[in-house]
Scaffold this motif. Sequence first.
Motif, PDB file in Angstrom:
ATOM      1  N   LEU A 195       0.735  -1.148   0.010  1.00 17.07           N
ATOM      2  CA  LEU A 195      -0.061   0.034   0.095  1.00 17.07           C
ATOM      3  C   LEU A 195       0.876   1.134   0.014  1.00 17.07           C
ATOM      4  O   LEU A 195       0.305   2.389  -0.469  1.00 17.07           O
ATOM      5  N   GLY A 196       2.232   0.988   0.537  1.00 21.48           N
ATOM      6  CA  GLY A 196       2.949   2.200   0.477  1.00 21.48           C
ATOM      7  C   GLY A 196       2.841   3.436   1.609  1.00 21.48           C
ATOM      8  O   GLY A 196       3.320   4.282   1.548  1.00 21.48           O
ATOM      9  N   THR A 197       2.080   2.633   2.540  1.00 23.55           N
ATOM     10  CA  THR A 197       1.676   3.438   3.702  1.00 23.55           C
ATOM     11  C   THR A 197       2.398   3.212   5.096  1.00 23.55           C
ATOM     12  O   THR A 197       2.186   3.490   6.059  1.00 23.55           O
ATOM     13  N   GLY A 198       3.389   2.335   4.861  1.00 21.62           N
ATOM     14  CA  GLY A 198       4.422   1.638   5.924  1.00 21.62           C
ATOM     15  C   GLY A 198       3.597   1.429   7.253  1.00 21.62           C
ATOM     16  O   GLY A 198       2.771   0.899   7.192  1.00 21.62           O
ATOM     17  N   HIS A 199       4.364   1.988   8.216  1.00 24.81           N
ATOM     18  CA  HIS A 199       3.833   1.388   9.539  1.00 24.81           C
ATOM     19  C   HIS A 199       2.464   2.241   9.846  1.00 24.81           C
ATOM     20  O   HIS A 199       1.728   1.665  10.656  1.00 24.81           O
ATOM     21  N   GLY A 200       1.994   3.240   9.272  1.00 21.50           N
ATOM     22  CA  GLY A 200       0.738   3.829   9.509  1.00 21.50           C
ATOM     23  C   GLY A 200      -0.449   3.208   8.603  1.00 21.50           C
ATOM     24  O   GLY A 200      -1.406   3.561   9.040  1.00 21.50           O
ATOM     25  N   THR A 201      -0.068   1.921   8.135  1.00 22.17           N
ATOM     26  CA  THR A 201      -0.979   1.198   7.565  1.00 22.17           C
ATOM     27  C   THR A 201      -2.197   0.746   8.571  1.00 22.17           C
ATOM     28  O   THR A 201      -3.530   0.731   8.117  1.00 22.17           O
ATOM     29  N   PHE A 202      -1.772   0.358   9.655  1.00 24.77           N
ATOM     30  CA  PHE A 202      -2.586  -0.150  10.666  1.00 24.77           C
ATOM     31  C   PHE A 202      -3.184   1.145  11.763  1.00 24.77           C
ATOM     32  O   PHE A 202      -3.353   0.823  12.885  1.00 24.77           O
ATOM     33  N   TYR A 203      -2.791   2.267  11.562  1.00 27.27           N
ATOM     34  CA  TYR A 203      -3.424   3.292  12.400  1.00 27.27           C
ATOM     35  C   TYR A 203      -4.820   3.709  12.408  1.00 27.27           C
ATOM     36  O   TYR A 203      -5.398   4.430  13.071  1.00 27.27           O
ATOM     37  N   ARG A 204      -5.509   3.094  11.329  1.00 25.41           N
ATOM     38  CA  ARG A 204      -6.933   3.427  11.261  1.00 25.41           C
ATOM     39  C   ARG A 204      -7.626   1.972  10.686  1.00 25.41           C
ATOM     40  O   ARG A 204      -6.999   1.225   9.722  1.00 25.41           O
TER      41      ARG A 204
END
Length: 228
Positions: A195-204
């Motif tokens: 997704l290219g969202t890195g660690h922030g993938t699971f922030y929401r």
Amino acid sequence: MAFRILILSFLLLVPVQALGAGHVLRNLPKKADPRQDYLIYLHGRIIEEEGLRPTSPEFGVYEYEKILEDFAGRGFEVISEPRPRGTDPGTYADKVVGQVRALLHAGVPPEHVAVVGFSKGGGIALLTASRLAEPKVNFVILAGCGGRTPPEVAQSLQGRVLSMVDASDDRATTCQKAFAQAKGPLDQKEVVLHLGTGHGTFYRPGDWLGRVAEWVKQAPRRSSASSP
């Protein structure tokens, strides 16, 4: 006829999520239902440091409570609490082991129990899987492997374990090295997202959450668990 119209109107007003939805709890319920699915969610470190709805300069808002509500809306009884700042992972893993054992002692089948952890919470979930030694309990490690997992932890891993990480994450890595060292019964799967969202993938909440919920509910179930 008027009564039937009234009932239909009431049903249309009931939110879809309320039908068959679970609840969000801070602690274990006083009485567990063996037919229910229980999900213990372990949040990332940022909640310890900045509160329930923290904002990362890099990843944005961590929607902790929305994640819990989304899991509950999919039928899980969700158990999660904000940990104190500086919580020791090993000490908290022992607490989670106790929670899972309490559910099992109450008659909840291990297939109906999931421990889901993100980042630091993923590391705690991994420790829990190592210490619990229950091969039928579900564990989900969300961007929770990084560096070198201690051999004594990796070798003791047991359970049905799903690892999920985004390929662009520069803070977490694959769990495969830890899985490869396991000596006990381990049913493992790893999903690498792009997704290219890195660690922030699971922030929401996102597609990942639905995939986790589906994977947990795909666990082989005892026929007796569905009986009254």
